[in-house]
Design a protein around this motif. Structure first.
Motif, PDB file in Angstrom:
ATOM      1  N   ALA A 206     -27.931  16.715 -20.144  1.00 36.64           N
ATOM      2  CA  ALA A 206     -29.381  16.610 -20.339  1.00 36.64           C
ATOM      3  C   ALA A 206     -30.060  17.892 -19.836  1.00 36.64           C
ATOM      4  CB  ALA A 206     -29.885  15.387 -19.584  1.00 36.64           C
ATOM      5  N   PRO A 207     -31.327  18.108 -20.227  1.00 40.33           N
ATOM      6  CA  PRO A 207     -32.008  19.354 -19.827  1.00 40.33           C
ATOM      7  C   PRO A 207     -31.938  19.653 -18.325  1.00 40.33           C
ATOM      8  CG  PRO A 207     -33.299  18.237 -21.490  1.00 40.33           C
ATOM      9  CD  PRO A 207     -32.162  17.315 -21.169  1.00 40.33           C
ATOM     10  N   GLY A 208     -32.022  18.644 -17.485  1.00 35.70           N
ATOM     11  CA  GLY A 208     -31.963  18.869 -16.035  1.00 35.70           C
ATOM     12  C   GLY A 208     -30.648  19.494 -15.593  1.00 35.70           C
ATOM     13  N   ASP A 209     -29.577  19.212 -16.323  1.00 34.54           N
ATOM     14  CA  ASP A 209     -28.258  19.771 -15.961  1.00 34.54           C
ATOM     15  C   ASP A 209     -28.223  21.279 -16.167  1.00 34.54           C
ATOM     16  OD1 ASP A 209     -27.359  17.170 -15.493  1.00 34.54           O
ATOM     17  OD2 ASP A 209     -26.746  16.932 -17.581  1.00 34.54           O
ATOM     18  N   LEU A 210     -29.073  21.760 -17.078  1.00 30.66           N
ATOM     19  CA  LEU A 210     -29.080  23.189 -17.371  1.00 30.66           C
ATOM     20  C   LEU A 210     -29.638  23.986 -16.189  1.00 30.66           C
ATOM     21  CD1 LEU A 210     -28.007  24.557 -19.813  1.00 30.66           C
ATOM     22  CD2 LEU A 210     -30.259  24.445 -20.863  1.00 30.66           C
ATOM     23  N   ALA A 211     -30.642  23.410 -15.540  1.00 27.38           N
ATOM     24  CA  ALA A 211     -31.199  24.073 -14.359  1.00 27.38           C
ATOM     25  C   ALA A 211     -30.125  24.162 -13.272  1.00 27.38           C
ATOM     26  CB  ALA A 211     -32.407  23.292 -13.854  1.00 27.38           C
ATOM     27  N   LEU A 212     -29.379  23.087 -13.105  1.00 19.74           N
ATOM     28  CA  LEU A 212     -28.297  23.084 -12.114  1.00 19.74           C
ATOM     29  C   LEU A 212     -27.228  24.107 -12.497  1.00 19.74           C
ATOM     30  CD1 LEU A 212     -26.990  21.828  -9.614  1.00 19.74           C
ATOM     31  CD2 LEU A 212     -26.055  20.026 -11.079  1.00 19.74           C
ATOM     32  N   ALA A 213     -26.928  24.175 -13.786  1.00 20.47           N
ATOM     33  CA  ALA A 213     -25.909  25.122 -14.254  1.00 20.47           C
ATOM     34  C   ALA A 213     -26.324  26.568 -13.956  1.00 20.47           C
ATOM     35  CB  ALA A 213     -25.664  24.931 -15.746  1.00 20.47           C
ATOM     36  N   HIS A 214     -27.590  26.874 -14.134  1.00 23.14           N
ATOM     37  CA  HIS A 214     -28.057  28.227 -13.822  1.00 23.14           C
ATOM     38  C   HIS A 214     -27.888  28.518 -12.334  1.00 23.14           C
ATOM     39  CE1 HIS A 214     -30.006  28.478 -17.849  1.00 23.14           C
ATOM     40  NE2 HIS A 214     -29.718  29.754 -17.663  1.00 23.14           N
ATOM     41  N   ALA A 215     -28.165  27.528 -11.499  1.00 20.19           N
ATOM     42  CA  ALA A 215     -28.025  27.727 -10.051  1.00 20.19           C
ATOM     43  C   ALA A 215     -26.560  27.944  -9.679  1.00 20.19           C
ATOM     44  CB  ALA A 215     -28.599  26.520  -9.312  1.00 20.19           C
ATOM     45  N   VAL A 216     -25.672  27.147 -10.264  1.00 18.05           N
ATOM     46  CA  VAL A 216     -24.235  27.310  -9.963  1.00 18.05           C
ATOM     47  C   VAL A 216     -23.742  28.661 -10.481  1.00 18.05           C
ATOM     48  CG1 VAL A 216     -21.903  26.411 -10.376  1.00 18.05           C
ATOM     49  CG2 VAL A 216     -23.792  24.825  -9.956  1.00 18.05           C
ATOM     50  N   ALA A 217     -24.202  29.051 -11.677  1.00 17.61           N
ATOM     51  CA  ALA A 217     -23.747  30.323 -12.270  1.00 17.61           C
ATOM     52  C   ALA A 217     -24.079  31.511 -11.372  1.00 17.61           C
ATOM     53  CB  ALA A 217     -24.366  30.516 -13.653  1.00 17.61           C
ATOM     54  N   ALA A 218     -25.229  31.438 -10.713  1.00 15.39           N
ATOM     55  CA  ALA A 218     -25.640  32.564  -9.861  1.00 15.39           C
ATOM     56  C   ALA A 218     -24.611  32.802  -8.766  1.00 15.39           C
ATOM     57  CB  ALA A 218     -27.012  32.271  -9.254  1.00 15.39           C
TER      58      ALA A 218
END
Ligand SMILES: Nc1ccn([C@@H]2O[C@H](COP(=O)(O)OP(=O)(O)OP(=O)(O)O)[C@@H](O)[C@H]2O)c(=O)n1
Ligand SMILES: C[C@](O)(CO)[C@H](O)COP(=O)(O)O
Length: 227
Positions: A206-218
């Motif tokens: 879901a869209p909220g997971d994308l924000a988390l993914a960006h944080a993990v990617a950093a």
């Protein structure tokens, strides 16, 4: 090929990536980028050094980016059918099935899975449930579901290919649908070993997971998979 050496025979990573990403709402999800790299590219990059070949199921009409070390086939209308097609497209003895939608795959999880497969021919990454669970009844608290012994199932899932193919063929003939591959194998009466997964292996849904993914990617992109 560190991981593959733990087992006799060729090992293939099978990546179902043919979903439409309806819940995320940004088009075919495998091609959605997080910090400049697609979910698919991240999953392929995690697995390619550990296996002999990588096969990807894509939506019809889409092509594999040229720089990815993988072979593509056309997926099916469901995840189960996409995996069934991937299984028929390889002759490897061992297969690791991994959602393109889980872009942060630590190497140690793959190694643990490869070590576990010989025990019964089937193993999956999973995490013990840490939250209180309740049944929802019309949007209201319908009662607690005891969480003892409950695990949340992730991918990758690893199998002897012949066993998973048998499970898929049986399900196909009987019109049975499951949300994952280990469930199909267990349905044949074969035990599935649970291997500790990782919180970073969450599925971008879901869209909220994308924000988390960006944080993990950093963190992930700065320090490989021990972030
Ligand atoms: N017909 C399908 C459906 C799903 N998948 C893949 O299975 C994985 C898990 O599926 P999911 O997260 O449900 O992805 P989507 O089906 O794309 O999402 P949605 O249900 O929101 O449309 C994803 O890597 C997805 O690309 C697939 O290969 N073939
Ligand atoms: C295979 C899986 O990721 C294991 O948790 C999950 O079942 C896929 O579910 P989806 O609804 O197809 O995303």
């Amino acid at each position: 090929m560190t991981g593959a050496c733990l087992l006799a025979g060729r090992t293939a990573a099978l990546i179902p990536a043919a979903g439409s990403g309806t819940r995320l709402g940004l088009g075919p999800k495998a091609f959605v980028e997080v910090a400049g790299r697609s979910l698919l590219a991240r999953s392929v990059a995690a697995l390619a050094p550990l296996v002999d070949e990588v096969l990807v199921a894509l939506p019809e009409g889409l092509e594999l980016p040229e720089d990815l070390p993988a072979r593509a086939i056309v997926g099916g209308p469901t995840r189960q059918e996409s995996v069934h097609r991937l299984l028929r497209a390889t002759s490897a003895e061992i297969v690791l099935v991994h959602d393109a939608a889980r872009p942060f795959l630590p190497t140690n999880v793959v190694h643990a899975l490869l070590e576990a497969i010989p025990e019964t021919g089937a193993a999956t990454a999973a995490l013990p449930v840490a939250d209180t669970l309740v049944r929802g009844e019309g949007g209201r608290w319908g009662g607690v579901v005891p969480r003892e012994g409950l695990w949340a199932v992730q991918t990758p899932q690893g199998f002897r290919r012949e066993l998973l193919l048998r499970a898929h063929q049986a399900a196909h003939e009987e019109g049975f649908g499951a949300t994952d591959d280990a469930g199909l194998v267990n349905r044949l009466g074969v035990p599935v070993t649970l291997v500790p997964g990782d919180a970073r292996l969450f599925k971008v849904t879901a869209p909220g997971d994308l924000a988390l993914a960006h944080a993990v990617a950093a963190v992930w992109d700065a320090g490989a998979d021990d972030a």
